[in-house]
Design a protein around this motif. Structure first.
Motif, short mmCIF file in Angstrom:
data_model
loop_
_atom_site.label_atom_id
_atom_site.label_comp_id
_atom_site.label_asym_id
_atom_site.label_seq_id
_atom_site.Cartn_x
_atom_site.Cartn_y
_atom_site.Cartn_z
N GLY A 53 6.40 -1.04 5.40
CA GLY A 53 5.08 -0.42 5.33
C GLY A 53 5.08 1.00 4.83
O GLY A 53 4.24 1.41 4.04
N GLY A 54 6.05 1.81 5.28
CA GLY A 54 6.10 3.20 4.86
C GLY A 54 6.35 3.34 3.38
O GLY A 54 5.74 4.19 2.71
N ALA A 55 7.23 2.52 2.83
CA ALA A 55 7.57 2.62 1.41
C ALA A 55 6.46 2.04 0.53
O ALA A 55 6.05 2.64 -0.47
N ILE A 56 5.96 0.85 0.89
CA ILE A 56 4.96 0.20 0.06
C ILE A 56 3.60 0.85 0.23
O ILE A 56 2.82 0.93 -0.71
N GLY A 57 3.31 1.34 1.43
CA GLY A 57 2.01 1.94 1.69
C GLY A 57 1.71 3.12 0.78
O GLY A 57 0.56 3.36 0.43
N GLY A 58 2.74 3.84 0.35
CA GLY A 58 2.52 4.98 -0.53
C GLY A 58 2.02 4.60 -1.90
O GLY A 58 1.49 5.45 -2.63
N SER A 59 2.17 3.32 -2.29
CA SER A 59 1.70 2.88 -3.61
C SER A 59 0.23 2.52 -3.60
O SER A 59 -0.35 2.25 -4.65
N LEU A 60 -0.41 2.50 -2.43
CA LEU A 60 -1.82 2.13 -2.34
C LEU A 60 -2.69 3.37 -2.50
O LEU A 60 -3.33 3.85 -1.57
N ALA A 61 -2.72 3.89 -3.71
CA ALA A 61 -3.55 5.04 -4.03
C ALA A 61 -3.32 6.18 -3.02
O ALA A 61 -4.25 6.85 -2.58
N GLY A 62 -2.04 6.37 -2.66
CA GLY A 62 -1.71 7.46 -1.77
C GLY A 62 -2.02 7.22 -0.31
O GLY A 62 -1.98 8.15 0.50
N GLN A 63 -2.29 5.99 0.08
CA GLN A 63 -2.63 5.70 1.47
C GLN A 63 -1.36 5.66 2.32
O GLN A 63 -0.24 5.58 1.82
N ASN A 64 -1.55 5.69 3.63
CA ASN A 64 -0.42 5.70 4.54
C ASN A 64 -0.07 4.29 5.00
O ASN A 64 -0.68 3.31 4.57
N SER A 65 0.93 4.19 5.89
CA SER A 65 1.41 2.88 6.32
C SER A 65 0.36 2.12 7.12
O SER A 65 0.33 0.90 7.10
N LEU A 66 -0.53 2.84 7.83
CA LEU A 66 -1.59 2.16 8.57
C LEU A 66 -2.55 1.46 7.62
O LEU A 66 -2.99 0.33 7.87
N ALA A 67 -2.88 2.13 6.51
CA ALA A 67 -3.75 1.49 5.51
C ALA A 67 -3.07 0.26 4.92
O ALA A 67 -3.72 -0.74 4.62
N TYR A 68 -1.75 0.33 4.77
CA TYR A 68 -1.03 -0.82 4.23
C TYR A 68 -1.10 -2.00 5.19
O TYR A 68 -1.17 -3.15 4.76
N ARG A 69 -1.09 -1.74 6.48
CA ARG A 69 -1.17 -2.84 7.44
C ARG A 69 -2.49 -3.58 7.30
O ARG A 69 -2.54 -4.81 7.44
N GLU A 70 -3.56 -2.86 7.05
CA GLU A 70 -4.85 -3.52 6.82
C GLU A 70 -4.83 -4.29 5.50
O GLU A 70 -5.35 -5.40 5.42
N PHE A 71 -4.23 -3.70 4.49
CA PHE A 71 -4.07 -4.38 3.20
C PHE A 71 -3.22 -5.63 3.36
O PHE A 71 -3.49 -6.68 2.76
N LEU A 72 -2.20 -5.55 4.21
CA LEU A 72 -1.23 -6.62 4.37
C LEU A 72 -1.81 -7.87 5.02
O LEU A 72 -1.47 -8.99 4.63
N MET A 73 -2.70 -7.71 6.00
CA MET A 73 -3.08 -8.83 6.85
C MET A 73 -3.72 -9.98 6.07
O MET A 73 -3.46 -11.15 6.36
N ALA A 74 -4.56 -9.67 5.08
CA ALA A 74 -5.17 -10.76 4.29
C ALA A 74 -4.09 -11.57 3.58
O ALA A 74 -4.19 -12.80 3.49
N GLY A 75 -3.06 -10.90 3.09
CA GLY A 75 -1.96 -11.61 2.44
C GLY A 75 -1.18 -12.47 3.41
O GLY A 75 -0.80 -13.61 3.08
#
Length: 271
Positions: free
Chosen positions: A47-69
């Protein structure tokens, strides 16, 4: 055969399959264990590494992005239970017993696929609770959230008919698992399930744009309100209209594989 009779027979078969889950709870436990592991692995390890690619979002934002997948991957893999269970029933001779009963032939597959939808409902509940624990939240209305879950379940139901056809076709349940893994695994990863499409190389990005797993994921992500701020607008028609594209795919799959699966059921049951 009258439609009410088919529905009644399918209901009996579905109840039989659901009772099996109750008596063998390991089936549900191991079905949910893998996606829970994926959530924890991607949320806390990557999450920490991939989350940074989401338009500068943090790992928490990535977790929300992740759940649908994770939801999309889970229900698609969950549909393989249909093929495995039918292949096992053929091998054990249970299908031949069904044929000897005064019941609609189509009820066996209809009941099987419907019970697996109910299994997916239970899995989605467990996955949603897991998502809440890692920080995922639904940020849309109740109606949109319900529609998001329906999109996932309808697509999974369509995939279960493909698996029903495969289960009637192959000689053993183990072959179903191997064949499904080889096909479904790349489909769920060459998509927007775990990473933004912009991070994929050109040819893979084009494939992912039109991959129905991407549209299922995108539809759920939008309906749950989990699209990260600043995310570029999709460029393909499929991802601009993800719910519609998903329903088109589901309709085409059902039109093709419901007749194929029922025809293969008659052949498999007679061998």
């Amino acid at each position: 055969m009258r439609v009410p009779t088919v529905i009644a027979d399918a209901d009996v078969v579905a109840r039989r399959n659901l009772i099996k889950i109750k008596r063998v709870p390991d089936l549900l436990v191991f079905t949910t264990l893998q996606p829970i592991m994926f959530v924890l692995l991607f949320a806390y390890v990557f999450g920490g590494a991939i989350g940074g690619s989401l338009a500068g979002q943090n790992s928490l934002a990535y977790r929300e992005f992740l759940m649908a997948g994770i939801f999309a991957q889970t229900v698609v893999f969950g549909a393989t239970i249909t093929g495995y269970a039918l292949a096992e029933d053929v091998r054990k001779g249970i299908i031949d017993r069904f044929r000897s009963l005064p019941m609609a032939p189509s009820a066996v597959l209809t009941g099987r696929t419907f019970s697996d939808v109910m299994n997916n409902v239970l899995v989605l509940i467990v996955m949603s609770l897991t998502g809440l624990l890692v920080g995922w939240r639904i940020r849309s209305s109740i109606g949109e959230a319900v529609l998001g879950y329906l999109v996932l379940l309808i697509f999974a139901y369509a995939i279960s008919w493909i698996m029903a056809w495969v289960g009637m076709l192959v000689p053993s349940p183990e072959v179903v698992n191997n064949a499904a893994f080889i096909i479904i695994f790349p489909l769920t990863f060459i998509a927007n399930t775990f990473v933004p499409l912009e991070t994929l190389p050109g040819p893979l990005q084009t494939f992912a744009d039109w991959n129905p797993v991407s549209s299922v994921t995108q539809a759920a992500r939008e309906l749950f309100g989990n699209v990260p701020p600043g995310t570029p607008e999709p460029t393909s028609w499929a991802l601009q209209n993800p719910a519609l594209y998903t329903f088109i795919w589901a309709g085409v799959i059902l039109l093709i594989f419901v007749p194929l699966a029922n025809a293969q059921y008659r052949r498999a049951a007679s061998r």
